[in-house]
Every structure is written in C-alpha cells, then in structure tokens.
Scaffold this motif. Structure first.
Motif, PDB file in Angstrom:
ATOM      1  N   LEU A 156       0.837  -1.215   0.000  1.00 18.30           N
ATOM      2  CA  LEU A 156       0.000   0.000   0.000  1.00 18.30           C
ATOM      3  C   LEU A 156       0.865   1.255   0.000  1.00 18.30           C
ATOM      4  CD1 LEU A 156      -2.922   0.958   0.029  1.00 18.30           C
ATOM      5  CD2 LEU A 156      -2.823   0.972   2.526  1.00 18.30           C
ATOM      6  N   ASN A 157       1.939   1.241   0.848  1.00 19.64           N
ATOM      7  CA  ASN A 157       2.869   2.380   0.847  1.00 19.64           C
ATOM      8  C   ASN A 157       3.563   2.525  -0.506  1.00 19.64           C
ATOM      9  OD1 ASN A 157       2.341   3.294   3.365  1.00 19.64           O
ATOM     10  ND2 ASN A 157       4.065   2.282   4.361  1.00 19.64           N
ATOM     11  N   GLN A 158       3.878   1.363  -1.090  1.00 21.15           N
ATOM     12  CA  GLN A 158       4.541   1.412  -2.392  1.00 21.15           C
ATOM     13  C   GLN A 158       3.620   2.043  -3.438  1.00 21.15           C
ATOM     14  OE1 GLN A 158       5.918  -2.350  -3.880  1.00 21.15           O
ATOM     15  NE2 GLN A 158       7.288  -1.407  -5.364  1.00 21.15           N
ATOM     16  N   ASN A 159       2.320   1.718  -3.386  1.00 21.65           N
ATOM     17  CA  ASN A 159       1.365   2.330  -4.307  1.00 21.65           C
ATOM     18  C   ASN A 159       1.280   3.823  -4.076  1.00 21.65           C
ATOM     19  OD1 ASN A 159       0.718   0.061  -5.706  1.00 21.65           O
ATOM     20  ND2 ASN A 159      -1.170  -0.380  -4.589  1.00 21.65           N
ATOM     21  N   LYS A 160       1.275   4.245  -2.807  1.00 24.56           N
ATOM     22  CA  LYS A 160       1.236   5.680  -2.497  1.00 24.56           C
ATOM     23  C   LYS A 160       2.496   6.361  -3.023  1.00 24.56           C
ATOM     24  CE  LYS A 160      -1.708   5.707   1.599  1.00 24.56           C
ATOM     25  NZ  LYS A 160      -1.771   5.975   3.033  1.00 24.56           N
ATOM     26  N   ASP A 161       3.659   5.697  -2.812  1.00 22.15           N
ATOM     27  CA  ASP A 161       4.924   6.252  -3.315  1.00 22.15           C
ATOM     28  C   ASP A 161       4.899   6.368  -4.843  1.00 22.15           C
ATOM     29  OD1 ASP A 161       5.863   6.389  -0.754  1.00 22.15           O
ATOM     30  OD2 ASP A 161       7.172   4.627  -0.898  1.00 22.15           O
ATOM     31  N   LEU A 162       4.382   5.321  -5.501  1.00 23.71           N
ATOM     32  CA  LEU A 162       4.304   5.354  -6.960  1.00 23.71           C
ATOM     33  C   LEU A 162       3.353   6.453  -7.419  1.00 23.71           C
ATOM     34  CD1 LEU A 162       4.263   1.559  -7.906  1.00 23.71           C
ATOM     35  CD2 LEU A 162       6.091   3.211  -8.331  1.00 23.71           C
ATOM     36  N   GLN A 163       2.225   6.595  -6.726  1.00 19.59           N
ATOM     37  CA  GLN A 163       1.267   7.649  -7.086  1.00 19.59           C
ATOM     38  C   GLN A 163       1.902   9.027  -6.885  1.00 19.59           C
ATOM     39  OE1 GLN A 163      -1.727   7.155  -8.546  1.00 19.59           O
ATOM     40  NE2 GLN A 163      -1.791   9.362  -8.808  1.00 19.59           N
ATOM     41  N   GLN A 164       2.641   9.192  -5.776  1.00 21.94           N
ATOM     42  CA  GLN A 164       3.293  10.479  -5.518  1.00 21.94           C
ATOM     43  C   GLN A 164       4.346  10.769  -6.586  1.00 21.94           C
ATOM     44  OE1 GLN A 164       2.448  12.836  -3.236  1.00 21.94           O
ATOM     45  NE2 GLN A 164       3.898  14.080  -4.370  1.00 21.94           N
ATOM     46  N   THR A 165       5.119   9.730  -6.949  1.00 24.94           N
ATOM     47  CA  THR A 165       6.122   9.881  -8.000  1.00 24.94           C
ATOM     48  C   THR A 165       5.450  10.261  -9.315  1.00 24.94           C
ATOM     49  OG1 THR A 165       7.584   8.287  -6.934  1.00 24.94           O
ATOM     50  CG2 THR A 165       7.985   8.726  -9.259  1.00 24.94           C
ATOM     51  N   LYS A 166       4.340   9.577  -9.606  1.00 21.93           N
ATOM     52  CA  LYS A 166       3.591   9.893 -10.831  1.00 21.93           C
ATOM     53  C   LYS A 166       3.108  11.345 -10.783  1.00 21.93           C
ATOM     54  CE  LYS A 166      -0.581   8.782 -13.390  1.00 21.93           C
ATOM     55  NZ  LYS A 166      -1.847   8.054 -13.354  1.00 21.93           N
ATOM     56  N   ASN A 167       2.552  11.762  -9.655  1.00 22.80           N
ATOM     57  CA  ASN A 167       2.068  13.142  -9.520  1.00 22.80           C
ATOM     58  C   ASN A 167       3.220  14.140  -9.681  1.00 22.80           C
ATOM     59  OD1 ASN A 167      -0.481  12.164  -9.089  1.00 22.80           O
ATOM     60  ND2 ASN A 167      -0.442  12.428  -6.874  1.00 22.80           N
ATOM     61  N   ASP A 168       4.355  13.829  -9.061  1.00 25.03           N
ATOM     62  CA  ASP A 168       5.529  14.702  -9.175  1.00 25.03           C
ATOM     63  C   ASP A 168       5.985  14.800 -10.635  1.00 25.03           C
ATOM     64  OD1 ASP A 168       5.434  14.999  -6.442  1.00 25.03           O
ATOM     65  OD2 ASP A 168       7.153  13.670  -6.042  1.00 25.03           O
ATOM     66  N   LEU A 169       6.007  13.663 -11.323  1.00 28.47           N
ATOM     67  CA  LEU A 169       6.439  13.662 -12.719  1.00 28.47           C
ATOM     68  C   LEU A 169       5.454  14.415 -13.606  1.00 28.47           C
ATOM     69  CD1 LEU A 169       7.790  10.009 -13.124  1.00 28.47           C
ATOM     70  CD2 LEU A 169       9.124  12.128 -13.123  1.00 28.47           C
ATOM     71  N   MET A 170       4.165  14.262 -13.329  1.00 27.19           N
ATOM     72  CA  MET A 170       3.162  15.002 -14.117  1.00 27.19           C
ATOM     73  C   MET A 170       3.320  16.499 -13.902  1.00 27.19           C
ATOM     74  SD  MET A 170       1.457  12.929 -15.982  1.00 27.19           S
ATOM     75  CE  MET A 170       0.080  13.930 -16.480  1.00 27.19           C
ATOM     76  N   LEU A 171       3.564  16.892 -12.648  1.00 21.79           N
ATOM     77  CA  LEU A 171       3.753  18.309 -12.353  1.00 21.79           C
ATOM     78  C   LEU A 171       4.995  18.836 -13.068  1.00 21.79           C
ATOM     79  CD1 LEU A 171       2.844  20.789 -10.744  1.00 21.79           C
ATOM     80  CD2 LEU A 171       4.280  19.988  -8.857  1.00 21.79           C
ATOM     81  N   LYS A 172       6.079  18.058 -13.016  1.00 26.08           N
ATOM     82  CA  LYS A 172       7.312  18.464 -13.692  1.00 26.08           C
ATOM     83  C   LYS A 172       7.082  18.559 -15.195  1.00 26.08           C
ATOM     84  CE  LYS A 172      11.678  19.394 -13.991  1.00 26.08           C
ATOM     85  NZ  LYS A 172      12.150  20.702 -13.625  1.00 26.08           N
ATOM     86  N   TYR A 173       6.321  17.600 -15.735  1.00 24.85           N
ATOM     87  CA  TYR A 173       6.014  17.620 -17.167  1.00 24.85           C
ATOM     88  C   TYR A 173       5.234  18.883 -17.520  1.00 24.85           C
ATOM     89  CZ  TYR A 173       4.042  16.384 -21.683  1.00 24.85           C
ATOM     90  OH  TYR A 173       3.672  16.405 -22.987  1.00 24.85           O
ATOM     91  N   GLU A 174       4.241  19.227 -16.717  1.00 22.87           N
ATOM     92  CA  GLU A 174       3.455  20.437 -16.973  1.00 22.87           C
ATOM     93  C   GLU A 174       4.337  21.680 -16.888  1.00 22.87           C
ATOM     94  OE1 GLU A 174       0.077  20.453 -14.343  1.00 22.87           O
ATOM     95  OE2 GLU A 174      -0.685  18.565 -15.170  1.00 22.87           O
ATOM     96  N   GLN A 175       5.256  21.701 -15.919  1.00 25.42           N
ATOM     97  CA  GLN A 175       6.177  22.839 -15.806  1.00 25.42           C
ATOM     98  C   GLN A 175       7.058  22.940 -17.052  1.00 25.42           C
ATOM     99  OE1 GLN A 175       8.169  21.781 -12.177  1.00 25.42           O
ATOM    100  NE2 GLN A 175       6.752  22.937 -10.880  1.00 25.42           N
ATOM    101  N   LEU A 176       7.570  21.808 -17.515  1.00 24.10           N
ATOM    102  CA  LEU A 176       8.418  21.803 -18.703  1.00 24.10           C
ATOM    103  C   LEU A 176       7.626  22.207 -19.941  1.00 24.10           C
ATOM    104  CD1 LEU A 176      10.522  18.564 -18.096  1.00 24.10           C
ATOM    105  CD2 LEU A 176      11.355  20.933 -18.045  1.00 24.10           C
ATOM    106  N   GLU A 177       6.373  21.759 -20.009  1.00 23.35           N
ATOM    107  CA  GLU A 177       5.517  22.165 -21.120  1.00 23.35           C
ATOM    108  C   GLU A 177       5.303  23.673 -21.111  1.00 23.35           C
ATOM    109  OE1 GLU A 177       1.727  20.184 -21.116  1.00 23.35           O
ATOM    110  OE2 GLU A 177       2.206  19.101 -22.938  1.00 23.35           O
ATOM    111  N   HIS A 178       5.052  24.209 -19.918  1.00 20.35           N
ATOM    112  CA  HIS A 178       4.862  25.656 -19.780  1.00 20.35           C
ATOM    113  C   HIS A 178       6.140  26.407 -20.180  1.00 20.35           C
ATOM    114  CE1 HIS A 178       3.372  29.434 -18.171  1.00 20.35           C
ATOM    115  NE2 HIS A 178       4.494  29.562 -17.500  1.00 20.35           N
TER     116      HIS A 178
END
Length: 129
Positions: free
Chosen positions: A1-23
């Motif tokens: 369960l923690n691993q899923n949360k970590d993966l979700q957080q990593t995914k969220n962080d990467l999406m945010l970084k992607y949006e920043q790079l797109e901007h």
C-alpha cells in the motif's frame, strides 16, 4: 500500500514536472517567435540603411564633381551621414549576431529540455521499507 502511495506520488511529481516543462517550452517558443520577428525587423532595417548608404554615396559622388563652397559643405554633411549609417549598420549587424546567439542558446535549451523529457527518470536509491 505504501509502495502504491509512493508510486502515485512519484507519478504526480512527474506530471507536475512535465506540466512545468511544457509551460517553459511554450514560453521559450514565444520568446523564439519574438526573437525571429525582431531579427527580421533588424534585417529589414539593415537593408534600408544599406540602400540609404548607397544612395548617399552616389549623391556624394555627384557633389564631389562640382567643387563649389556650398557643395563642399554639403559633402561634409553627407560624409557625416555615411559615418552614422555605417555605425548604424555595424550596430545592427552586432545586434543581429547577438540575436542569433540567443536563438542558438534557446535551441540548445529546447534540445536539452527535449532530451530530458525523452529520458525516463530513474530512481537509483533503494527503499527497503
């Protein structure tokens, strides 16, 4: 369960970084567009100044043929104009070279940004939770 949360957080962080790079990419695209327009405008100015310089030099030749006091005075004025035009052309060439340098820097930034986006992020640290 923690691993899923970590993966979700990593995914969220990467999406945010992607949006920043797109901007950032959009911002750089707009800057590049402005630089290209500015460069085109400077090139047009340079052509106009070159034509004006040629016209002034032709007029100067005509004035040199007549040798009157008035024409000598006028010739000096044209020489000043030519010096000014030559300096303006030199300045425009320098500014155009600077713009090309900025354009090259921008192209390098975009290329680096594209490389970063196309290279998958890997986490080399071990998490033995």
């Amino acid at each position: 369960l923690n691993q899923n949360k970590d993966l979700q957080q990593t995914k969220n962080d990467l999406m945010l970084k992607y949006e920043q790079l797109e901007h950032e990419n959009i911002k750089y695209q707009n800057e590049l567009h402005e630089l290209r327009q500015s460069s085109e405008s400077l090139n047009d100015d340079l052509i106009s100044l070159s034509n004006a310089l040629n016209d002034s030099q032709q007029e100067l030749q005509s004035i040199k043929q007549t040798k009157t006091e008035e024409n000598l005075h006028q010739m000096n004025n044209f020489l000043d104009e030519i010096r000014t035009l030559k300096q303006n052309i030199s300045d425009l060439k320098r500014e155009n070279d600077e713009l090309k340098g900025y354009q090259n820097m921008y192209n390098n930034l975009v290329a680096n940004n594209n490389r970063k986006q196309s290279t998958p992020t890997t986490d080399n640290s071990t998490n033995d939770g």
